[in-house]
Design a protein around this motif. Structure first.
Motif, PDB file in Angstrom:
ATOM      1  N   ILE A 214       0.839  -1.214   0.089  1.00  0.00           N
ATOM      2  CA  ILE A 214      -0.019  -0.051   0.017  1.00  0.00           C
ATOM      3  C   ILE A 214       0.755   1.240  -0.159  1.00  0.00           C
ATOM      4  N   ASP A 215       0.434   2.371  -0.818  1.00  0.00           N
ATOM      5  CA  ASP A 215       1.175   3.344  -0.638  1.00  0.00           C
ATOM      6  C   ASP A 215       0.209   4.674  -0.726  1.00  0.00           C
ATOM      7  N   VAL A 216       0.509   5.529   0.229  1.00  0.00           N
ATOM      8  CA  VAL A 216      -0.442   6.887   0.154  1.00  0.00           C
ATOM      9  C   VAL A 216       0.222   7.899  -0.341  1.00  0.00           C
ATOM     10  N   GLU A 217      -0.433   9.001  -1.131  1.00  0.00           N
ATOM     11  CA  GLU A 217       0.000   9.862  -1.567  1.00  0.00           C
ATOM     12  C   GLU A 217      -0.787  11.211  -0.696  1.00  0.00           C
ATOM     13  N   CYS A 218      -0.029  11.998  -0.090  1.00  0.00           N
ATOM     14  CA  CYS A 218      -0.765  13.217   0.589  1.00  0.00           C
ATOM     15  C   CYS A 218      -0.405  14.477   0.251  1.00  0.00           C
ATOM     16  N   VAL A 219      -1.439  15.356   0.515  1.00  0.00           N
ATOM     17  CA  VAL A 219      -1.491  16.814   0.187  1.00  0.00           C
ATOM     18  C   VAL A 219      -1.141  17.631   1.486  1.00  0.00           C
TER      19      VAL A 219
ATOM     20  N   ARG B 215       3.639  19.357  -7.984  1.00  0.00           N
ATOM     21  CA  ARG B 215       5.019  18.865  -8.414  1.00  0.00           C
ATOM     22  C   ARG B 215       5.349  17.468  -7.809  1.00  0.00           C
ATOM     23  N   LEU B 216       4.984  17.387  -6.673  1.00  0.00           N
ATOM     24  CA  LEU B 216       5.269  15.747  -5.756  1.00  0.00           C
ATOM     25  C   LEU B 216       4.262  14.658  -6.192  1.00  0.00           C
ATOM     26  N   THR B 217       3.132  15.258  -5.894  1.00  0.00           N
ATOM     27  CA  THR B 217       1.972  14.117  -6.136  1.00  0.00           C
ATOM     28  C   THR B 217       1.114  14.084  -7.230  1.00  0.00           C
ATOM     29  N   GLY B 218       1.445  15.046  -8.074  1.00  0.00           N
ATOM     30  CA  GLY B 218       0.632  14.958  -9.405  1.00  0.00           C
ATOM     31  C   GLY B 218      -0.752  15.350  -8.974  1.00  0.00           C
ATOM     32  N   LEU B 219      -1.392  15.777  -7.982  1.00  0.00           N
ATOM     33  CA  LEU B 219      -2.753  15.925  -7.791  1.00  0.00           C
ATOM     34  C   LEU B 219      -2.844  17.559  -7.680  1.00  0.00           C
ATOM     35  N   ASN B 220      -4.255  17.853  -8.020  1.00  0.00           N
ATOM     36  CA  ASN B 220      -4.569  19.179  -8.016  1.00  0.00           C
ATOM     37  C   ASN B 220      -5.946  19.372  -7.430  1.00  0.00           C
TER      38      ASN B 220
ATOM     39  N   ASP C 261      14.615   4.817 -12.504  1.00  0.00           N
ATOM     40  CA  ASP C 261      14.433   6.192 -11.915  1.00  0.00           C
ATOM     41  C   ASP C 261      12.962   6.142 -11.577  1.00  0.00           C
ATOM     42  N   MET C 262      12.239   5.671 -10.664  1.00  0.00           N
ATOM     43  CA  MET C 262      10.535   5.492 -10.643  1.00  0.00           C
ATOM     44  C   MET C 262      10.370   6.813 -10.245  1.00  0.00           C
ATOM     45  N   GLN C 263      10.779   7.764  -9.804  1.00  0.00           N
ATOM     46  CA  GLN C 263      10.333   9.116  -9.619  1.00  0.00           C
ATOM     47  C   GLN C 263      11.062  10.312 -10.253  1.00  0.00           C
ATOM     48  N   SER C 264      11.151   9.962 -11.624  1.00  0.00           N
ATOM     49  CA  SER C 264      11.843  11.325 -12.454  1.00  0.00           C
ATOM     50  C   SER C 264      10.971  12.379 -12.568  1.00  0.00           C
ATOM     51  N   ALA C 265       9.638  12.017 -12.570  1.00  0.00           N
ATOM     52  CA  ALA C 265       8.820  13.133 -12.545  1.00  0.00           C
ATOM     53  C   ALA C 265       8.004  13.343 -11.252  1.00  0.00           C
ATOM     54  N   ASP C 266       6.615  13.161 -11.125  1.00  0.00           N
ATOM     55  CA  ASP C 266       5.971  13.246  -9.903  1.00  0.00           C
ATOM     56  C   ASP C 266       5.583  11.938  -9.394  1.00  0.00           C
ATOM     57  N   HIS C 267       5.248  11.938  -8.035  1.00  0.00           N
ATOM     58  CA  HIS C 267       5.257  10.509  -7.522  1.00  0.00           C
ATOM     59  C   HIS C 267       4.069   9.873  -7.817  1.00  0.00           C
TER      60      HIS C 267
ATOM     61  N   SER D   9      16.955  13.805  -2.710  1.00  0.00           N
ATOM     62  CA  SER D   9      15.409  13.377  -2.622  1.00  0.00           C
ATOM     63  C   SER D   9      14.688  14.689  -3.156  1.00  0.00           C
ATOM     64  N   PHE D  10      13.297  14.592  -3.183  1.00  0.00           N
ATOM     65  CA  PHE D  10      12.437  15.844  -3.809  1.00  0.00           C
ATOM     66  C   PHE D  10      12.881  16.796  -2.770  1.00  0.00           C
ATOM     67  N   ALA D  11      12.645  16.457  -1.432  1.00  0.00           N
ATOM     68  CA  ALA D  11      12.833  17.567  -0.352  1.00  0.00           C
ATOM     69  C   ALA D  11      14.054  18.401  -0.483  1.00  0.00           C
ATOM     70  N   ASP D  12      15.088  17.710  -0.886  1.00  0.00           N
ATOM     71  CA  ASP D  12      16.377  18.525  -1.393  1.00  0.00           C
ATOM     72  C   ASP D  12      16.359  19.595  -2.502  1.00  0.00           C
ATOM     73  N   LEU D  13      15.759  18.700  -3.496  1.00  0.00           N
ATOM     74  CA  LEU D  13      15.568  19.810  -4.702  1.00  0.00           C
ATOM     75  C   LEU D  13      14.470  20.860  -4.520  1.00  0.00           C
ATOM     76  N   TRP D  14      13.313  20.469  -3.922  1.00  0.00           N
ATOM     77  CA  TRP D  14      12.331  21.435  -3.598  1.00  0.00           C
ATOM     78  C   TRP D  14      12.359  21.632  -2.285  1.00  0.00           C
ATOM     79  N   VAL D  15      12.984  22.688  -1.480  1.00  0.00           N
ATOM     80  CA  VAL D  15      12.791  22.742  -0.105  1.00  0.00           C
ATOM     81  C   VAL D  15      11.544  23.441   0.179  1.00  0.00           C
TER      82      VAL D  15
END
Length: 406
Positions: A179-184, A228-233, A323-329, A368-374
């Motif tokens: 299971i994987d959960v994406e959060c806003v 940018r991270l979740t692909g959700l809007n 690279d499983m996360q080259s774009a959004d998660h 990580s994404f947090a390093d690229l997008w603080v």
């Protein structure tokens, strides 16, 4: 001839001055035979006359006392090594040993000299027992011991394989699910999150559940959808359901005897409010499979194991070249790759796993994404973001002051 001014006391054999004296009370001169010195022969040893000559028979001076001269009282110094119980010369020592045995010294049985008290026994920490070559007198009192207590042995922690074996032994596992959960973002802190999407794959890595969640239906005010991270809007989430409905649909697809697998699976379980033993049998975090042990840390004298953990993206990139996360998660990809790694290495030998961990450790660092997008839309993406933002504000403030002062 000039009279010798040391008349009666001159000891120079070759003195060229006159030693004739009319003083009848003067001491006999060196050239006149007397009871103190002889005209011929070796000179008397002045150290022997004082009783502290150390040359003995090898002395080049005379050790014979003239007649009528009383022997000088001995003035030998006390041997400091004997007082400390360390003198090894015995009777051959040139210094005085006295008659008292130093404190805490007893004659050694069957030998010459003294036997020292064991310093470790005094502190209650001698490990030699009866074989110790130093003196043990009586029984040490543990309450008076000043020796620091020995640190307890390091606690042997269970490995991930022990945990996995215990899971399969205690439960009848029907299959593995991921299971994987994406959060806003529900706030601007790095922990302010709300569920936005849920995905689950089965043992064949096939998608069995994927549902969009609309946090607004649960009264959650969304600060940012972190597109940018979740692909959700907002448009996508407005088509979703509330969290309770999404979780109930997940439980219908999830067997109660299933093993939940994932990277940081405990966080996903908490967000969905699932219960172990009720909604599923057990859970396993694949991060424990690939963690690399580094130098232990001493805490109160006890070594505590430390480990280096790797992100799922870094592990997949190092072992699979993807690279499983080259774009959004994508939660579907995260769940599928987590399960693939688990199924591939859960039965691997420890030697192979050790080589795999070394390979992952030596691989090029994956930022990580947090390093690229603080910060995204004012939302802190990681715990380290606060320090980075404060440093950036300081630099901008300094630059503004410098530019304004010109």
């Amino acid at each position: 001839m000039v009279l010798c001014r040391f008349d009666g006391r001159c000891t120079n054999r070759n003195c060229t001055f006159d030693h004739t004296s009319t003083n009848t009370n003067a001491l006999p001169t060196f050239h006149q035979p007397s009871q103190y010195c002889a005209p011929t022969g070796p000179r008397p040893c002045s150290f022997f006359l004082r009783g502290n000559c150390t040359s003995g028979a090898n002395c080049k001076f005379s050790h014979s006392l003239p007649s009528g001269l009383p022997p000088a009282p001995p003035t030998k110094r006390i041997c400091t090594f004997f007082q400390q119980g360390k003198c090894t010369r015995g009777e051959a020592c040139q210094y005085e040993h006295g008659v008292q045995v130093p404190e805490k010294q007893v004659p050694e049985v069957g030998g010459v000299g003294t036997k020292r008290v064991c310093s470790f026994w005094i502190r209650g920490a001698c490990n030699n027992g009866t074989t110790c070559k130093f003196l043990h007198e009586g029984t040490p009192d543990p309450s008076k011991s000043t020796a620091p207590p020995r640190p307890p042995p390091a606690v042997v922690t269970k490995t991930w394989r022990d945990d996995l074996t215990s899971i399969y032994t205690s439960h009848k596992i029907s299959g593995s699910y991921s299971i994987d959960v994406e959060c806003v973002a529900s706030g601007f802190g790095h922990r302010d999150r709300a569920v936005g999407r849920i995905a689950m794959v089965d043992s064949n890595c096939d998608l069995v559940y994927d549902r969009i969640v609309n946090p607004k239906l649960d009264g959650v005010e969304v600060a940012s959808y972190l597109e940018r991270l979740t692909g959700l809007n907002e448009e996508i989430c407005d088509q979703g359901v509330d969290l309770k409905t999404a979780v109930e649909g997940l439980k219908e697809k999830l067997p109660r005897d299933a093993l939940l697998v994932g990277q940081g699976i405990k966080h996903d379980i908490e967000w969905l409010s699932l219960s172990s033993g009720v909604d599923f049998a057990a859970s396993f975090d694949i991060a424990d499979m690939f963690k690399l042990r580094v130098k232990d840390k001493l805490v109160d004298g006890v070594p505590v194991p430390r480990y280096r953990f790797f992100s799922l993206r870094h592990t997949v990139l190092a072992l699979m070249g993807v690279d499983m996360q080259s774009a959004d998660h994508n939660p579907v990809d995260d769940a599928a790759y987590s399960l693939r790694l688990f199924l591939k290495y859960k039965d691997a030998e420890e030697g192979l796993l050790k080589a795999v961990r070394e390979s992952v450790s030596r691989a090029q660092v994956t930022r990580s994404f947090a390093d690229l997008w603080v910060v995204i839309e004012g939302v802190m993406m990681g715990a380290d973001a606060y320090r980075k933002v404060e440093n950036a504000r300081f630099i901008w403030r300094w630059w503004g002051e410098r530019k304004g002062g010109r």
